[in-house]
Write an enzyme that holds these catalytic residues in place. Structure first.
Site, PDB file in Angstrom:
ATOM      1  CG  HIS A 194      -2.255   0.693   0.900  1.00  0.00           C
ATOM      2  ND1 HIS A 194      -2.705   1.762   1.618  1.00  0.00           N
ATOM      3  CD2 HIS A 194      -3.163   0.488  -0.071  1.00  0.00           C
ATOM      4  CE1 HIS A 194      -3.849   2.179   1.121  1.00  0.00           C
ATOM      5  NE2 HIS A 194      -4.148   1.420   0.089  1.00  0.00           N
ATOM      6  CG  HIS A 236      -0.056   1.105  10.069  1.00  0.00           C
ATOM      7  ND1 HIS A 236      -0.757   0.842   8.932  1.00  0.00           N
ATOM      8  CD2 HIS A 236       1.267   0.996   9.718  1.00  0.00           C
ATOM      9  CE1 HIS A 236       0.091   0.590   7.932  1.00  0.00           C
ATOM     10  NE2 HIS A 236       1.325   0.670   8.386  1.00  0.00           N
ATOM     11  CE  LYS A 284      -8.777   9.201  15.182  1.00  0.00           C
ATOM     12  NZ  LYS A 284      -7.455   9.274  14.574  1.00  0.00           N
ATOM     13  CB  ILE A 285     -15.202   3.532  15.489  1.00  0.00           C
ATOM     14  CG1 ILE A 285     -16.136   4.434  16.319  1.00  0.00           C
ATOM     15  CG2 ILE A 285     -15.734   2.115  15.368  1.00  0.00           C
ATOM     16  CD1 ILE A 285     -16.282   4.058  17.795  1.00  0.00           C
ATOM     17  CG  HIS A 307      -7.108   4.953   4.367  1.00  0.00           C
ATOM     18  ND1 HIS A 307      -6.181   5.567   3.569  1.00  0.00           N
ATOM     19  CD2 HIS A 307      -6.622   3.717   4.649  1.00  0.00           C
ATOM     20  CE1 HIS A 307      -5.184   4.729   3.356  1.00  0.00           C
ATOM     21  NE2 HIS A 307      -5.423   3.596   4.010  1.00  0.00           N
ATOM     22  CG  ASP A 329      -6.765  -2.884   9.471  1.00  0.00           C
ATOM     23  OD1 ASP A 329      -6.242  -3.934   9.054  1.00  0.00           O
ATOM     24  OD2 ASP A 329      -6.127  -1.848   9.694  1.00  0.00           O
TER      25      ASP A 329
HETATM   26  N1  ACO Z   1     -13.496   7.055  14.353  1.00  0.00           N
HETATM   27  C1  ACO Z   1     -13.993   8.247  14.739  1.00  0.00           C
HETATM   28  N2  ACO Z   1     -13.561   9.417  14.233  1.00  0.00           N
HETATM   29  C2  ACO Z   1     -12.604   9.363  13.317  1.00  0.00           C
HETATM   30  C3  ACO Z   1     -12.039   8.164  12.868  1.00  0.00           C
HETATM   31  C4  ACO Z   1     -12.531   6.979  13.416  1.00  0.00           C
HETATM   32  N3  ACO Z   1     -12.042   5.788  13.041  1.00  0.00           N
HETATM   33  N4  ACO Z   1     -11.101   8.412  11.933  1.00  0.00           N
HETATM   34  C5  ACO Z   1     -11.058   9.736  11.810  1.00  0.00           C
HETATM   35  N5  ACO Z   1     -11.953  10.321  12.646  1.00  0.00           N
HETATM   36  C6  ACO Z   1     -12.191  11.751  12.808  1.00  0.00           C
HETATM   37  C7  ACO Z   1     -11.105  12.315  13.721  1.00  0.00           C
HETATM   38  O1  ACO Z   1     -11.471  12.270  15.079  1.00  0.00           O
HETATM   39  C8  ACO Z   1     -10.971  13.719  13.197  1.00  0.00           C
HETATM   40  O2  ACO Z   1     -12.034  14.498  13.706  1.00  0.00           O
HETATM   41  P1  ACO Z   1     -11.799  16.055  14.108  1.00  0.00           P
HETATM   42  O3  ACO Z   1     -11.372  16.735  12.841  1.00  0.00           O
HETATM   43  O4  ACO Z   1     -13.115  16.450  14.637  1.00  0.00           O
HETATM   44  O5  ACO Z   1     -10.693  16.037  15.118  1.00  0.00           O
HETATM   45  C9  ACO Z   1     -11.197  13.565  11.699  1.00  0.00           C
HETATM   46  O6  ACO Z   1     -12.001  12.392  11.553  1.00  0.00           O
HETATM   47  C10 ACO Z   1      -9.901  13.400  10.926  1.00  0.00           C
HETATM   48  O7  ACO Z   1      -9.182  12.266  11.508  1.00  0.00           O
HETATM   49  P2  ACO Z   1      -7.638  12.196  11.687  1.00  0.00           P
HETATM   50  O8  ACO Z   1      -7.303  11.191  12.719  1.00  0.00           O
HETATM   51  O9  ACO Z   1      -7.047  13.578  11.863  1.00  0.00           O
HETATM   52  O10 ACO Z   1      -7.235  11.668  10.245  1.00  0.00           O
HETATM   53  P3  ACO Z   1      -5.838  11.098   9.841  1.00  0.00           P
HETATM   54  O11 ACO Z   1      -5.761  11.203   8.367  1.00  0.00           O
HETATM   55  O12 ACO Z   1      -4.761  11.717  10.627  1.00  0.00           O
HETATM   56  O13 ACO Z   1      -5.915   9.582  10.319  1.00  0.00           O
HETATM   57  C11 ACO Z   1      -6.492   7.346  10.474  1.00  0.00           C
HETATM   58  C12 ACO Z   1      -6.249   8.505   9.521  1.00  0.00           C
HETATM   59  C13 ACO Z   1      -5.309   7.200  11.427  1.00  0.00           C
HETATM   60  C14 ACO Z   1      -6.596   6.061   9.669  1.00  0.00           C
HETATM   61  C15 ACO Z   1      -7.799   7.609  11.253  1.00  0.00           C
HETATM   62  O14 ACO Z   1      -8.906   7.606  10.378  1.00  0.00           O
HETATM   63  C16 ACO Z   1      -7.998   6.603  12.366  1.00  0.00           C
HETATM   64  O15 ACO Z   1      -7.437   6.779  13.456  1.00  0.00           O
HETATM   65  N6  ACO Z   1      -8.768   5.512  12.098  1.00  0.00           N
HETATM   66  C17 ACO Z   1      -8.914   4.451  13.085  1.00  0.00           C
HETATM   67  C18 ACO Z   1      -7.691   3.543  13.072  1.00  0.00           C
HETATM   68  C19 ACO Z   1      -7.638   2.654  11.856  1.00  0.00           C
HETATM   69  O16 ACO Z   1      -8.635   2.073  11.458  1.00  0.00           O
HETATM   70  N7  ACO Z   1      -6.429   2.512  11.290  1.00  0.00           N
HETATM   71  C20 ACO Z   1      -6.201   1.658  10.131  1.00  0.00           C
HETATM   72  C21 ACO Z   1      -5.922   2.473   8.910  1.00  0.00           C
HETATM   73  S1  ACO Z   1      -5.790   1.460   7.455  1.00  0.00           S
HETATM   74  C22 ACO Z   1      -4.347   0.650   7.656  1.00  0.00           C
HETATM   75  O17 ACO Z   1      -3.436   1.069   8.341  1.00  0.00           O
HETATM   76  C23 ACO Z   1      -4.195  -0.624   6.968  1.00  0.00           C
END
Ligand code: ACO
Length: 372
Positions: A183, A218, A251-252, A257, A308
């Site tokens: 990826h 991640h 966070k859920i 992404h 995931d």
């Molecule tokens: N649940 C709830 N809210 C979320 C989630 C989530 N899973 N993901 C993003 N948001 C919200 C954030 O709280 C934030 O809100 P705000 O602007 O009010 O503060 C907004 O959406 C932007 O989120 P960021 O975390 O700043 O986005 P970023 O691009 O930095 O992060 C990430 C991306 C890390 C994947 C994020 O979406 C996350 O933490 N997801 C959950 C963890 C996850 O599933 N990781 C796997 C990614 S795929 C992989 O690695 C194979």
């Protein structure tokens, strides 16, 4: 956190010819091949070969490659001793991090054991490492790495359960390995490339990747997603709790992404497998719970499941313990990391970005005696 510069979001950090992530209307492709075609028609071994050697194997290449992987599943005695010495409570990701590091001391990279050979050996014996440790500590057995299974997915499932897996489960895990294989400049791959850029060795780069993948933002998200989903008995119960979590700004895991804004192309593919397997699973109702969480996340936050989220129930329905989910991601991503290490070395420059200084202005030094 400076939202603009934080997390290197949208910063182009280098060139790659390995994959395109679905930006600007592009599909997710590995060396030009669509992830949909690969998940439909290919196998993990073909994909690993494609990533590491640069082209899809022909039938002879594939036969030889699979034979090579099968021949390298055995674990050196000294590595078995280390796996035995690790506590039973060790997280399986730490087993792999330490196991790969130990392997690097026993089969170090050299002119006789060059980068492709190291990559192949890691893909071959990382499943053995994990399951040897597991069976030694769970059942007091020294696992035999000889097996008739010819694929990584089949070998993993067969050794885990000590019996041949159902074809459906074998293929579901195989597809998940294809989806997890590569990826672009994701965090763990970038970490591996940074390590490589210092002219460090192959194993050090892989260990950097494993340590980075471990976190729940991640690869660790698949385990975190399963822990959430398995708390519920009904979709209504799930909706109530997740709604409450969102109200508390939790966070859920398994949603959202950094690169994708509307959907993750891998999610629908693995979701299909989760649904298929749910029909034969004793707790197949977890699929309906996942779907309700998906709907709620979209309605409330416009967030979509990433790869995931449905990988979690797919693995669960195959009887895989939750703390082995991220290690399975490692087994797949070893191929992508290896391809990136090889690519980084071909045109290397030290990766060393600048920082925006937000600390104290220059000030006079205070000798220890004057600080009280
Ligand atoms: N649940 C709830 N809210 C979320 C989630 C989530 N899973 N993901 C993003 N948001 C919200 C954030 O709280 C934030 O809100 P705000 O602007 O009010 O503060 C907004 O959406 C932007 O989120 P960021 O975390 O700043 O986005 P970023 O691009 O930095 O992060 C990430 C991306 C890390 C994947 C994020 O979406 C996350 O933490 N997801 C959950 C963890 C996850 O599933 N990781 C796997 C990614 S795929 C992989 O690695 C194979």
């Amino acid at each position: 956190m400076n939202k603009k510069t934080g997390g290197l979001a949208e910063i182009v950090a280098g060139d790659t010819s390995i994959s395109t992530v679905g930006k600007e209307g592009l599909d997710l492709t590995y060396r030009g091949y669509s992830i949909h075609d690969l998940a439909e028609q290919s196998t993990f071994e073909e994909v690993a070969y494609l990533l590491i050697y640069g082209a899809l194997p022909n039938q002879t290449d594939l036969k030889k490659y699979k034979e090579k992987l099968i021949s390298q599943r055995a674990l050196p005695d000294a590595l078995q001793v280390v796996l035995q010495a690790m506590p039973a409570s060790t997280h399986p990701m730490d087993v792999l991090r330490t196991g790969c590091s130990m392997l690097g001391t026993l089969k170090p990279e050299s002119s006789e054991n060059e980068e492709h050979a190291v990559a192949d050996r890691l893909i071959a014996c990382v499943p053995s490492m994990l399951l040897y440790w597991y069976h030694f500590h769970k059942n007091g057995k020294k696992m035999n790495t000889d097996s008739d299974e010819t694929t990584v997915a089949g070998y993993f499932l067969h050794c885990l359960h000590d019996k041949p897996p159902a074809d459906e489960q074998r293929r579901a895990v195989d597809v998940s390995l294809i989806l997890y294989a590569e990826h672009e400049f994701n965090a763990s791959t970038f970490a591996a490339r940074v390590t490589t850029s210092t002219e460090s060795d192959f194993y050090s780069a892989i260990v950097s990747g494993i340590g980075t993948l471990r976190g729940p933002l991640h690869g660790g998200a698949n385990e975190a997603a399963m822990k959430l989903i398995s708390r519920f008995k009904t979709p209504d119960e799930a909706e109530k709790t997740v709604r409450n979590m969102l109200a508390h700004k939790d966070k859920i895991m398994g949603f959202g992404h950094r690169v994708y804004k509307i959907s993750d192309p891998r999610s629908d593919i693995i979701k299909q497998w989760s649904e298929t397997l749910s029909h034969h699973a004793k707790d197949g109702y977890l699929y309906a719970i996942s779907e309700r969480i998906q709907k709620l996340m979209w309605d409330e936050k416009h967030l979509f499941p990433n790869v995931d989220f449905y990988s979690a129930t797919t693995y669960h329905f195959c009887g895989i313990p939750t703390d082995m989910f991220t290690p399975l991601f490692v087994m797949a991503r070893l191929s992508g990391w290896s391809a990136h290490i090889i690519e980084q070395r071909k045109d290397n420059r030290l990766i060393r970005p600048d920082a925006n200084y937000i600390g104290h202005a220059p000030r006079p030094y205070v000798p220890l005696i004057d600080r009280g």
